[in-house]
Design a protein around this motif. Structure first.
Motif, PDB file in Angstrom:
ATOM      1  N   VAL A 118      -3.640   2.319  -3.123  1.00 20.57           N
ATOM      2  CA  VAL A 118      -3.428   3.751  -2.609  1.00 20.57           C
ATOM      3  C   VAL A 118      -4.391   3.837  -1.612  1.00 20.57           C
ATOM      4  N   LEU A 175       9.277   2.947  -2.471  1.00 26.31           N
ATOM      5  CA  LEU A 175       8.019   3.016  -1.736  1.00 26.31           C
ATOM      6  C   LEU A 175       7.222   1.700  -1.569  1.00 26.31           C
ATOM      7  N   VAL A 176       7.685   0.703  -2.642  1.00 32.80           N
ATOM      8  CA  VAL A 176       7.193  -0.743  -2.417  1.00 32.80           C
ATOM      9  C   VAL A 176       8.486  -1.750  -2.907  1.00 32.80           C
ATOM     10  N   LEU A 178       7.251   3.451  -8.398  1.00 29.62           N
ATOM     11  CA  LEU A 178       6.971   3.350  -7.180  1.00 29.62           C
ATOM     12  C   LEU A 178       8.211   2.307  -6.695  1.00 29.62           C
ATOM     13  N   VAL A 208      -0.618  -3.054  -6.090  1.00 25.49           N
ATOM     14  CA  VAL A 208      -0.334  -1.985  -5.170  1.00 25.49           C
ATOM     15  C   VAL A 208      -1.789  -1.181  -4.975  1.00 25.49           C
ATOM     16  N   GLU A 252       0.629  -1.055  -0.027  1.00 22.53           N
ATOM     17  CA  GLU A 252      -0.133  -0.101  -0.028  1.00 22.53           C
ATOM     18  C   GLU A 252       0.632   1.247   0.088  1.00 22.53           C
ATOM     19  N   VAL A 253       0.298   2.145  -0.660  1.00 24.23           N
ATOM     20  CA  VAL A 253       1.111   3.625  -0.594  1.00 24.23           C
ATOM     21  C   VAL A 253       0.064   4.571  -0.211  1.00 24.23           C
ATOM     22  N   ASN A 254       0.442   5.537   0.557  1.00 23.41           N
ATOM     23  CA  ASN A 254      -0.639   6.660   0.997  1.00 23.41           C
ATOM     24  C   ASN A 254      -0.339   7.793   0.226  1.00 23.41           C
ATOM     25  N   LEU A 294       6.343  12.107  -4.056  1.00 17.40           N
ATOM     26  CA  LEU A 294       6.863  11.575  -5.230  1.00 17.40           C
ATOM     27  C   LEU A 294       7.222  12.841  -6.195  1.00 17.40           C
ATOM     28  N   GLN A 329       2.605  10.070   0.542  1.00 19.67           N
ATOM     29  CA  GLN A 329       3.864   9.351  -0.341  1.00 19.67           C
ATOM     30  C   GLN A 329       3.567   9.836  -1.847  1.00 19.67           C
ATOM     31  N   LEU A 330       2.613   9.900  -2.307  1.00 21.01           N
ATOM     32  CA  LEU A 330       2.411  10.192  -3.756  1.00 21.01           C
ATOM     33  C   LEU A 330       2.719  11.843  -3.827  1.00 21.01           C
TER      34      LEU A 330
END
Length: 144
Positions: free
Chosen positions: A110, A100-101, A95, A108, A76-78, A85, A81-82
């Protein structure tokens, strides 16, 4: 230094304990094994967790839980973080490049955690309902 003068460091080698070689050695007769019993016999020992025939602890306790082997492929990415980026178009490769991953990850998603003000286009990445609303509110798009 010569090849015929090489010696191990002092204290590195020590004499092997010789048991059962008479009363004067201090380890004669029973050879440090005490009297009778399973541990005194040759080849007499038991496996780890053996409790003398009593039902062992790992079998007395109930089995519980399950951990999927597939979890290592999900990440997962929050939104924060986006935001950090700083890329307009985000896909799996971007990613992974940013760290991030993990490299094994295939799926993945979000999640709505944090704020997103930049316009971001997601390619092949999923999002929760809240995250999707936040991305679209910032002018971004999802192409999952």
């Amino acid at each position: 230094m010569e090849l015929n003068t090489i010696q191990p460091a002092s204290g590195a080698k020590h004499a092997k304990r010789r048991v059962g070689r008479g009363i004067g050695s201090g380890l004669g007769k029973t050879a440090g094994r005490g009297h009778k019993g399973q541990k005194s016999r040759a080849g007499g020992y038991h496996k780890v967790g053996f409790e003398g025939g009593q039902m062992p602890m790992q079998r007395r306790l109930p089995k519980r839980g399950f951990k999927s082997a597939l979890l290592k492929f999900n990440a997962e990415v929050n939104l924060n973080q986006l935001q950090q980026l700083g890329v307009d178009e985000v896909d799996l490769a971007v990613l992974k490049q940013a760290g991030l991953v993990g490299q094994l990850v295939k799926v993945v998603k979000v999640i709505k955690s944090g704020e997103l003000t930049k316009k971001v286009a997601l390619k092949g990445i999923g999002a929760t309902a809240g995250a999707k609303a936040a991305i679209e509110a910032a002018g971004g798009s999802l192409d999952a």
